[in-house]
Every structure is written in C-alpha cells, then in structure tokens.
Design a protein around this motif. Sequence first.
Motif, short mmCIF file in Angstrom:
data_model
loop_
_atom_site.label_atom_id
_atom_site.label_comp_id
_atom_site.label_asym_id
_atom_site.label_seq_id
_atom_site.Cartn_x
_atom_site.Cartn_y
_atom_site.Cartn_z
N HIS A 1 6.53 3.65 -1.43
CA HIS A 1 5.58 3.51 -0.32
C HIS A 1 6.30 3.50 1.02
O HIS A 1 5.83 4.11 1.99
N ALA A 2 7.46 2.82 1.08
CA ALA A 2 8.21 2.74 2.34
C ALA A 2 8.73 4.11 2.76
O ALA A 2 8.75 4.44 3.95
N CYS B 1 0.71 -5.35 -5.55
CA CYS B 1 0.95 -6.61 -4.88
C CYS B 1 0.61 -7.76 -5.83
O CYS B 1 -0.36 -7.67 -6.59
N GLN C 1 3.44 -8.83 2.47
CA GLN C 1 2.79 -8.01 1.44
C GLN C 1 1.96 -6.87 2.03
O GLN C 1 1.65 -5.91 1.32
N PHE D 1 7.35 -0.30 -3.92
CA PHE D 1 7.59 -0.59 -2.50
C PHE D 1 8.50 0.47 -1.89
O PHE D 1 8.23 0.97 -0.78
N GLN E 1 3.10 -4.73 3.82
CA GLN E 1 4.02 -3.60 3.88
C GLN E 1 4.30 -3.03 2.48
O GLN E 1 4.97 -2.02 2.36
N TRP E 2 3.81 -3.67 1.42
CA TRP E 2 4.06 -3.23 0.06
C TRP E 2 3.12 -2.07 -0.29
O TRP E 2 2.17 -1.76 0.44
N HIS E 3 3.37 -1.46 -1.45
CA HIS E 3 2.41 -0.48 -1.98
C HIS E 3 1.10 -1.23 -2.23
O HIS E 3 1.08 -2.26 -2.91
#
Length: 277
Positions: A112-113, A265, A257, A109, A259-261
């Motif tokens: 990815h963020a 998930c 979720q 995460f 917004q997660w990679h």
Amino acid sequence: MQCGVLGGELVEEVDEAEEEEVKMVVGMGSYGGKVRVVTGDPWEEIMLLWGIQQPTLSKHNAFVHQSSLQLRLDACGRSLSILQSPSSLGTPGVTGAVMWDSGVVLGKFLEHAVESGMISLRGKKVVELGSGCGLVGCIAALLGAQVILTDLPDRLRLLKKNVEANLYGDVRGSATVNELIWGDQLDLELITPLPDYVIGSDVIYSEGAVMDLLATLIRLCEAQTTIFLAGELRNDAVLEYFLDSAMKEFNIGRVDQSQWHPDYCTPRVVIYVLVKK
C-alpha cells in the motif's frame, strides 16, 4: 495546532480529546507518511496503545490460520501461497514456522505504501530479520527490492521453499536467503553496502532477545537506513523494554493505522519506523 522541528522534519503538535498531546511527523527516514513520534517515557506509549487499541479484546489471528499447511494471500497482482509447518509450533522457541497477523499486515502495508507513493522499493537493498515463512520478503521483492531474507539455521529450509515457490517468472526485484543469528558478526553481503531498508515482523517477542536484536539493527543501519518493524501486542513489558533500549540509538515513530492497507488493519498489531540518530 503548533509546529516545530524534529530531526529536520516538520512536527505538528495535535490536541486530541482522548489522548494527551502527541507529536506528528511528516516523514521519517525514507517513509513519506505521517507517524506519531515516540518520545519521553516509553510507558506512556504502552498506556496509549493498550488504552486506545485494547488489543486483548480484539480477534486473535484475524488474517492467518496457523493450523493450515498453506496461507494464500493476494499481493502485487499475484496469488501467493505460503507453506506453513503447524506441527513445529509445539517445539519451544519455534514460532517462525507459521504466519502471524503482523507479517500479513506489514507485507500489505509495504504494498500500500509503494502504491501510495509513501516509499519506493525499486532497486533498493532490503534486509529482513526473522523472515519465518518469507511472506514479507517475497512481497518486498515483488515490489522491486533486492531482498536478503534472514533467519536461524533451522528455519531456512521452509523459507527457501516459499521464496522459490512464489518468486518465479517476471519479478521486479530479487531475493536471497541467508542465515543470521542476532548479535553475531554480520556477513559482508548484509552490510556491503548497508541496506536502504530493514524490515521485520513479530521480532520483539522476548526480553532475552531484545539486546541481540538491537545490536544487529545498529550494525545494519546508517542514518539513511529506514527500519519498519511490525509486531503483535501481546506483552507490554517486552515492548516497553525494547522501546526504552531502542530510543537511545534510534528516533522512533508509530505508523497510524490510517496509513495501513485499508483491508488489513487490526488493533492487535503495531508498526514502528526507526531511524538511527
């Protein structure tokens, strides 16, 4: 759809067919993504999580193999190799000697963020609580953060090995390992200056540890500090107790979720953002 203001940020109230009305915040602390605000009775959040995600029906340990001596994971352009000690799981209270899905999810995460521009870790001070095998802290360092990984005294040997094995050559940030017992007085290195981010995976695991964890979070944070906590959905009573206690000191949002990679998930994990009131 109606708009309002919470803590100076834009709030959208969204009606969904399968949920009661929830509040969406665009940005909480230094995180620029959307989060679902946790307000009111924390039991409503628990009902929502267990009703929609149904964690007990999903695959346990989707991303880790705790019987293996090593976990390999591609992150930040590297192939990370995280040593584990499966035999230590037989010792009561010792869970940080192996990886859990929440650590993998949180690490990916963060990657990815950063890649999505939702957060910036370059040059930022990050303190990780309950670092365990050190995967998340290593990823944060590779993303440019100045990371202090912390855990109990008997967990530091494995933690140091993994930091040394994976943070070599050209690393954007840096990493050091410190002893930290939640609830105890904090070393000056941890609080001078206070961190930009505090991160932790699988740190909400027992009612007995909740108040010490919160005491440490309160001392580590100022209004500009953003906390990311990821956890496995095992015990609804423990999570409810944490949320109920934390809401007195922090604004809390749950990262959706979406917004997660996308490749990491699982319904068994939740990620929260906390910002001091």
